[in-house]
Design an enzyme around this catalytic site. Structure first.
Site, PDB file in Angstrom:
ATOM      1  N   THR A 197       0.815  -1.224   0.000  1.00 40.42           N
ATOM      2  CA  THR A 197       0.000   0.000   0.000  1.00 40.42           C
ATOM      3  C   THR A 197       0.839   1.261   0.000  1.00 40.42           C
ATOM      4  O   THR A 197       0.484   2.257  -0.615  1.00 40.42           O
ATOM      5  CB  THR A 197      -0.915   0.000   1.253  1.00 40.42           C
ATOM      6  OG1 THR A 197      -1.768  -1.128   1.170  1.00 40.42           O
ATOM      7  CG2 THR A 197      -1.759   1.248   1.349  1.00 40.42           C
TER       8      THR A 197
ATOM      9  N   ASP B 194       1.459  -6.518  -4.693  1.00 34.80           N
ATOM     10  CA  ASP B 194       0.583  -6.556  -3.523  1.00 34.80           C
ATOM     11  C   ASP B 194       1.102  -7.760  -2.739  1.00 34.80           C
ATOM     12  O   ASP B 194       1.310  -8.833  -3.319  1.00 34.80           O
ATOM     13  CB  ASP B 194      -0.868  -6.806  -3.961  1.00 34.80           C
ATOM     14  CG  ASP B 194      -1.827  -6.774  -2.781  1.00 34.80           C
ATOM     15  OD1 ASP B 194      -2.735  -5.956  -2.769  1.00 34.80           O
ATOM     16  OD2 ASP B 194      -1.654  -7.612  -1.849  1.00 34.80           O
ATOM     17  N   SER B 195       1.332  -7.614  -1.451  1.00 34.84           N
ATOM     18  CA  SER B 195       2.047  -8.674  -0.730  1.00 34.84           C
ATOM     19  C   SER B 195       1.241  -9.970  -0.601  1.00 34.84           C
ATOM     20  O   SER B 195       1.755 -10.975  -0.135  1.00 34.84           O
ATOM     21  CB  SER B 195       2.536  -8.188   0.630  1.00 34.84           C
ATOM     22  OG  SER B 195       1.500  -8.176   1.566  1.00 34.84           O
TER      23      SER B 195
ATOM     24  N   THR C 147       1.536  -4.862   4.043  1.00 36.46           N
ATOM     25  CA  THR C 147       1.368  -5.308   5.427  1.00 36.46           C
ATOM     26  C   THR C 147       0.774  -6.719   5.526  1.00 36.46           C
ATOM     27  O   THR C 147       0.994  -7.406   6.517  1.00 36.46           O
ATOM     28  CB  THR C 147       0.443  -4.352   6.209  1.00 36.46           C
ATOM     29  OG1 THR C 147      -0.806  -4.274   5.528  1.00 36.46           O
ATOM     30  CG2 THR C 147       1.052  -2.976   6.333  1.00 36.46           C
TER      31      THR C 147
ATOM     32  N   THR D  58      -0.711 -22.408  19.196  1.00 40.61           N
ATOM     33  CA  THR D  58      -2.055 -22.088  19.681  1.00 40.61           C
ATOM     34  C   THR D  58      -2.785 -21.127  18.751  1.00 40.61           C
ATOM     35  O   THR D  58      -2.166 -20.286  18.106  1.00 40.61           O
ATOM     36  CB  THR D  58      -2.003 -21.486  21.096  1.00 40.61           C
ATOM     37  OG1 THR D  58      -3.331 -21.087  21.466  1.00 40.61           O
ATOM     38  CG2 THR D  58      -1.091 -20.279  21.191  1.00 40.61           C
ATOM     39  N   GLN D  59      -4.111 -21.262  18.724  1.00 43.27           N
ATOM     40  CA  GLN D  59      -4.931 -20.308  17.979  1.00 43.27           C
ATOM     41  C   GLN D  59      -5.063 -18.988  18.746  1.00 43.27           C
ATOM     42  O   GLN D  59      -5.519 -17.990  18.194  1.00 43.27           O
ATOM     43  CB  GLN D  59      -6.335 -20.887  17.750  1.00 43.27           C
ATOM     44  CG  GLN D  59      -6.353 -22.075  16.816  1.00 43.27           C
ATOM     45  CD  GLN D  59      -7.715 -22.742  16.718  1.00 43.27           C
ATOM     46  OE1 GLN D  59      -8.650 -22.384  17.439  1.00 43.27           O
ATOM     47  NE2 GLN D  59      -7.825 -23.712  15.841  1.00 43.27           N
TER      48      GLN D  59
HETATM   49  N1  ASP Z   1      -2.757  -5.516   0.238  1.00 37.40           N
HETATM   50  C1  ASP Z   1      -1.672  -4.684   0.686  1.00 37.40           C
HETATM   51  C2  ASP Z   1      -0.395  -5.513   0.673  1.00 37.40           C
HETATM   52  O1  ASP Z   1      -0.179  -6.278   1.555  1.00 37.40           O
HETATM   53  C3  ASP Z   1      -1.961  -4.180   2.070  1.00 37.40           C
HETATM   54  C4  ASP Z   1      -0.914  -3.262   2.643  1.00 37.40           C
HETATM   55  O2  ASP Z   1       0.141  -3.035   2.146  1.00 37.40           O
HETATM   56  O3  ASP Z   1      -1.229  -2.696   3.728  1.00 37.40           O
HETATM   57  O4  ASP Z   1       0.374  -5.390  -0.261  1.00 37.40           O
END
Ligand code: ASP
Length: 346
Positions: free
Chosen positions: A17, A61-62, A93, A281-282
């Protein structure tokens, strides 16, 4: 003695992002190039560092992250390791904690900072968190201790007010600027008016060895997330996935699972077939204590290894790394019970 030399930092822009812009037709955010990103942070010049960059082409995009790209990041770090004091990885993220965990295993004997950051709002937006995150990440990558050694000598995630150990971190929020947390490890630094390092929590190697990068990651691993009522056929089907070598079993509470005979038999059969099963663990906080309840104890008796307080991101990438080394199941089981780079409390 502090040196007067300007810090040399390499930025590796993978996407996320932070560098995205809105597509005017679809109104969705899409990765964009590094020049756009850097043009939006003119303040970087005030740092007076020598900064170079490498960018992924195209930026990602990750959600598209995979070991091929971890290799690309590790290669960029290895090829430039001697020329730079620190590395800042710009990353989406969504899978940042997986990348941070994977790199922590792949970059053996790391003794320079690899600081991963990104943002919740694109850098071109007025209220962006990207500008501050990027600048703070650069400052942390350049920070030294009283002996002029790098303050951070490991893979870490910088996000908003905290620096976290990479292989202890988890994405906690899709909305908040403080999006990451280590639920079982203290922050490596708190960011307020200043950057306050928690020196006791930072990784320090006892003996400094040359960086050794392990590129191979074996992807024949998966999560198996338990839910009450899981049918035997579905469980057995998952445990028989073609090619599977390692499973991260996400269990209830302190590492507990059903005590039905068919369940324990299915798990035991898989272990007998050489599949390494690690118990995490969850719960977001705390770890596995197999001796606390009979149900956890039975799982251990069926051959499941305790993941202790490891995050699921660390557990799955640790399996990829250990199988990537070509180790047989017995060795993988042994190393799962060791802390390789601060990923688990034993
Ligand atoms: N979809 C984005 C990614 O992971 C989300 C982000 O960067 O916050 O590339």
């Amino acid at each position: 003695m502090k040196s007067a030399r300007k810090p040399h930092i390499l930025i590796i822009y993978t996407g996320g992002t932070i560098g995205m812009i809105e597509n005017p037709e679809t109104h969705t955010l899409q990765p964009f190039d590094f020049t756009h990103l850097i043009d939006n942070v003119p303040k970087i010049k005030m740092l007076d560092y020598i900064i170079e960059n490498i960018q992924f082409n195209p930026p990602l995009d990750s959600s598209d992250m995979n070991p091929k790209y971890w290799m690309e990041m590790a290669r960029a770090i290895e090829d430039n390791f001697d020329r730079f004091d620190g590395f800042v990885v710009l990353h989406g993220t969504d899978t940042m904690s997986y990348t941070a965990s994977a790199l922590s295993f792949m970059l053996e004997n790391l003794h320079k900072p690899v600081i991963i950051t990104g943002s919740q709002l694109p850098i071109g937006e007025v209220r962006t968190d990207g500008e501050e995150n990027l600048i703070t990440a650069l400052q942390i990558a350049a920070a030294t201790d009283i002996n002029d050694a790098p303050m951070v000598q490991e893979v870490a995630i910088l996000f908003e007010n905290y620096l976290w150990r990479g292989n202890r971190s988890t994405k906690m929020s899709a909305d908040n600027f403080n999006a990451f947390k280590s639920n079982n490890y203290p922050p490596l630094a708190k960011i307020g008016l200043g950057i306050h390092f928690n020196e006791e929590a930072l990784m320090r190697a006892v003996v400094k060895r040359p960086l050794k990068v392990r590129y191979a990651m074996d992807t024949n691993v998966m999560f198996l997330d338990l839910n009450p009522g899981i049918p035997e056929e579905i469980l057995r089907h998952q445990l028989s996935a073609p090619g599977i070598k390692g499973i991260v079993l996400k269990t209830f509470g302190a590492g507990n699972a059903p005590t039905y005979l068919w369940f324990l038999d299915a798990i035991h059969d898989a272990v007998e077939r050489g599949i390494v099963i690690v118990n995490v663990t969850q719960c977001v906080n705390g770890g596995v204590h197999t001796k606390r309840y009979l149900s956890g104890d039975r799982l251990a008796a069926a051959g499941v290894i305790s993941g202790h307080d490891m995050t699921s991101e660390a557990a799955i990438t640790k399996l990829m790394y250990l199988f990537g080394l070509g180790l047989p199941p017995a060795e993988v089981r042994k190393y799962l019970e060791c802390s390789l780079c601060g990923e688990v409390t034993l």
